[in-house]
Design a protein around this motif. Structure first.
Motif, PDB file in Angstrom:
ATOM      1  N   PRO A 173      51.401  11.666  18.628  1.00 59.32           N
ATOM      2  CA  PRO A 173      52.014  11.572  19.956  1.00 59.32           C
ATOM      3  C   PRO A 173      51.739  10.232  20.617  1.00 59.32           C
ATOM      4  O   PRO A 173      50.593   9.791  20.720  1.00 59.32           O
ATOM      5  N   SER A 174      52.824   9.585  21.085  1.00 59.04           N
ATOM      6  CA  SER A 174      52.724   8.223  21.625  1.00 59.04           C
ATOM      7  C   SER A 174      53.143   8.124  23.077  1.00 59.04           C
ATOM      8  O   SER A 174      53.351   7.032  23.589  1.00 59.04           O
ATOM      9  N   ASN A 175      53.256   9.248  23.771  1.00 58.12           N
ATOM     10  CA  ASN A 175      53.912   9.283  25.071  1.00 58.12           C
ATOM     11  C   ASN A 175      53.028   8.885  26.246  1.00 58.12           C
ATOM     12  O   ASN A 175      53.522   8.543  27.306  1.00 58.12           O
ATOM     13  N   MET A 176      51.725   9.028  26.119  1.00 53.69           N
ATOM     14  CA  MET A 176      50.744   8.682  27.150  1.00 53.69           C
ATOM     15  C   MET A 176      50.862   9.526  28.417  1.00 53.69           C
ATOM     16  O   MET A 176      50.468   9.096  29.501  1.00 53.69           O
ATOM     17  N   MET A 177      51.356  10.744  28.303  1.00 54.45           N
ATOM     18  CA  MET A 177      51.285  11.678  29.424  1.00 54.45           C
ATOM     19  C   MET A 177      49.862  12.238  29.516  1.00 54.45           C
ATOM     20  O   MET A 177      49.220  12.473  28.491  1.00 54.45           O
ATOM     21  N   ASP A 178      49.385  12.466  30.705  1.00 56.00           N
ATOM     22  CA  ASP A 178      48.075  13.101  30.858  1.00 56.00           C
ATOM     23  C   ASP A 178      48.120  14.518  30.303  1.00 56.00           C
ATOM     24  O   ASP A 178      49.030  15.289  30.608  1.00 56.00           O
ATOM     25  N   GLY A 179      47.130  14.863  29.472  1.00 48.34           N
ATOM     26  CA  GLY A 179      47.040  16.200  28.909  1.00 48.34           C
ATOM     27  C   GLY A 179      47.889  16.434  27.677  1.00 48.34           C
ATOM     28  O   GLY A 179      47.994  17.569  27.204  1.00 48.34           O
ATOM     29  N   PHE A 180      48.459  15.364  27.094  1.00 44.35           N
ATOM     30  CA  PHE A 180      49.405  15.573  25.988  1.00 44.35           C
ATOM     31  C   PHE A 180      48.724  16.090  24.728  1.00 44.35           C
ATOM     32  O   PHE A 180      49.312  16.895  23.999  1.00 44.35           O
ATOM     33  N   VAL A 181      47.501  15.678  24.458  1.00 51.51           N
ATOM     34  CA  VAL A 181      46.834  16.159  23.247  1.00 51.51           C
ATOM     35  C   VAL A 181      46.549  17.651  23.353  1.00 51.51           C
ATOM     36  O   VAL A 181      46.811  18.424  22.420  1.00 51.51           O
ATOM     37  N   GLN A 182      46.048  18.075  24.492  1.00 51.39           N
ATOM     38  CA  GLN A 182      45.762  19.503  24.673  1.00 51.39           C
ATOM     39  C   GLN A 182      47.036  20.331  24.560  1.00 51.39           C
ATOM     40  O   GLN A 182      47.048  21.384  23.909  1.00 51.39           O
ATOM     41  N   ALA A 183      48.123  19.862  25.186  1.00 52.23           N
ATOM     42  CA  ALA A 183      49.382  20.609  25.141  1.00 52.23           C
ATOM     43  C   ALA A 183      49.907  20.718  23.718  1.00 52.23           C
ATOM     44  O   ALA A 183      50.351  21.792  23.274  1.00 52.23           O
ATOM     45  N   ILE A 184      49.843  19.631  22.971  1.00 52.12           N
ATOM     46  CA  ILE A 184      50.351  19.631  21.607  1.00 52.12           C
ATOM     47  C   ILE A 184      49.440  20.441  20.687  1.00 52.12           C
ATOM     48  O   ILE A 184      49.909  21.206  19.841  1.00 52.12           O
ATOM     49  N   VAL A 247      39.587  12.998  22.684  1.00 46.36           N
ATOM     50  CA  VAL A 247      38.586  13.640  21.832  1.00 46.36           C
ATOM     51  C   VAL A 247      38.301  15.049  22.343  1.00 46.36           C
ATOM     52  O   VAL A 247      38.295  16.029  21.577  1.00 46.36           O
ATOM     53  N   LEU A 248      38.105  15.170  23.649  1.00 49.56           N
ATOM     54  CA  LEU A 248      37.786  16.476  24.234  1.00 49.56           C
ATOM     55  C   LEU A 248      38.956  17.451  24.119  1.00 49.56           C
ATOM     56  O   LEU A 248      38.749  18.670  24.043  1.00 49.56           O
ATOM     57  N   GLU A 249      40.174  16.925  24.109  1.00 49.05           N
ATOM     58  CA  GLU A 249      41.358  17.789  24.030  1.00 49.05           C
ATOM     59  C   GLU A 249      41.725  18.165  22.594  1.00 49.05           C
ATOM     60  O   GLU A 249      42.645  18.955  22.387  1.00 49.05           O
TER      61      GLU A 249
END
Length: 333
Positions: A173-184, A247-249
């Protein structure tokens, strides 16, 4: 007390000795080759600002993948240029989307070749931003807009799931939205793809080095810029915060993009975190080398290998680079 004459040159006296004491070794297994896939048939069009890099339609893609596989490059990063775009980038998460179709083909040809799917909306939205936008039209017709962070997360997760379903080995994911890793991560896990890792564009700057890519991916914003979600090039401590959040997400790998002007950031992220680290040798870095080489001003082979070695020396475990095919050939020499 040191010896009267310290002879550092003793360890530089021959190619054999230099090789024995070399601290950083660039390996073909370190490299990832990006590919641009597009709609249509019979398409193999060179990108004018990126000599040697092409758009491929699905029916011409195999020639490129054959070459990559034959060179022993372990992974490709897929970008898609769709036939149609809309406000929400629906072709990004369509089961028959261009990235999904290309993924299925590549995995059928070379099951062991790692397919990394870039997960963003900018190539698929008619406004060119990396998420959904709320637009405003002024009295003079000028269009502005706000990127809606939380509303975009569901679409990004949906895109990641569709890419994993098509056979992508890694979601990037390259979008740089806040919370994107957790959502994905949540979306992948809920859909049964808990085994698919996330290579997060954790530290992505709002850089002028992306210029040629925006031609290649047809992804330039139609209004405004991306400075409200990509990072300020002046900031380093912010990079640590961004990486720590990912990392945390649940990110499995971290990335710094661009690489060449940000090697200090690569080193700091390497020292702070123990996850595998990727450096993205971006389009502008590639195109500058190509232009200078074509003008006869530099030795392309030596410059490229020195640059990639510098990225690895700074701490990168993997390097995404448009030079990958040439670099492998030169390393084999």
């Amino acid at each position: 007390m040191s010896f009267p004459i310290v002879r550092h040159r003793r360890l530089r006296g021959s190619a054999g000795i230099r090789g024995m004491v070399r601290e950083t070794v660039l390996n073909p297994l370190d490299l990832i080759q990006p590919i641009f896939v597009t709609f249509g048939t019979g398409v193999k069009n060179e990108i004018s600002s990126m000599p040697g890099v092409f758009h491929f339609s699905l029916d011409t893609l195999k020639e490129e993948v054959d070459e990559i596989a034959s060179l022993g490059i372990p992974a490709v990063l897929l970008f898609g240029v769709p036939e149609t775009k809309d406000a929400v980038g629906s072709s990004a998460y369509a089961d028959e989307g261009i990235v999904q179709e290309a993924t299925r083909l590549i995995k059928s040809w070379y099951p062991e070749l790692i397919v990394i799917a870039d997960t963003c909306l900018c190539e698929f939205t008619d406004h060119g931003h990396c998420g959904m936008v709320h637009t405003h039209t002024a009295a003079d017709g000028t269009v502005t807009g706000d990127v809606m962070n939380d509303a975009s997360l569901a679409l990004l997760a949906r895109t990641a799931v569709s890419q994993a379903k098509a056979g992508a080995d890694i979601i990037a994911p390259s979008n740089m939205m806040d919370g994107f890793v957790q959502a994905i991560r949540s979306g992948l896990d809920e859909a049964g793809y808990e085994h698919v890792p996330i290579m997060s564009y954790s530290v992505k700057y709002a850089s002028a080095y992306y210029g040629p890519f925006r031609e290649a991916a047809d992804s330039a914003p139609q209004f405004g810029d991306r400075k409200t979600y990509q990072m300020d090039p002046a900031n380093l401590r912010e990079a640590i915060r961004e990486a720590e959040t990912d990392v945390l997400e649940g990110a499995d790998m971290l990335m710094v993009k661009p690489a060449l002007a940000y090697l200090d950031v690569v080193r700091v992220i390497r020292d702070q975190f123990d996850l595998p680290l990727v450096a993205y040798n971006v389009s502008g870095e590639y195109s500058m080398v190509k232009a200078a080489a074509q003008a006869g001003w530099i030795n392309e082979k030596v410059i490229v290998l020195e640059t990639l070695t510098g990225m690895k020396r700074a701490g990168a475990d993997m390097i995404i680079t448009y030079h990958a095919k040439d670099a492998v050939r030169w390393l084999r020499e």
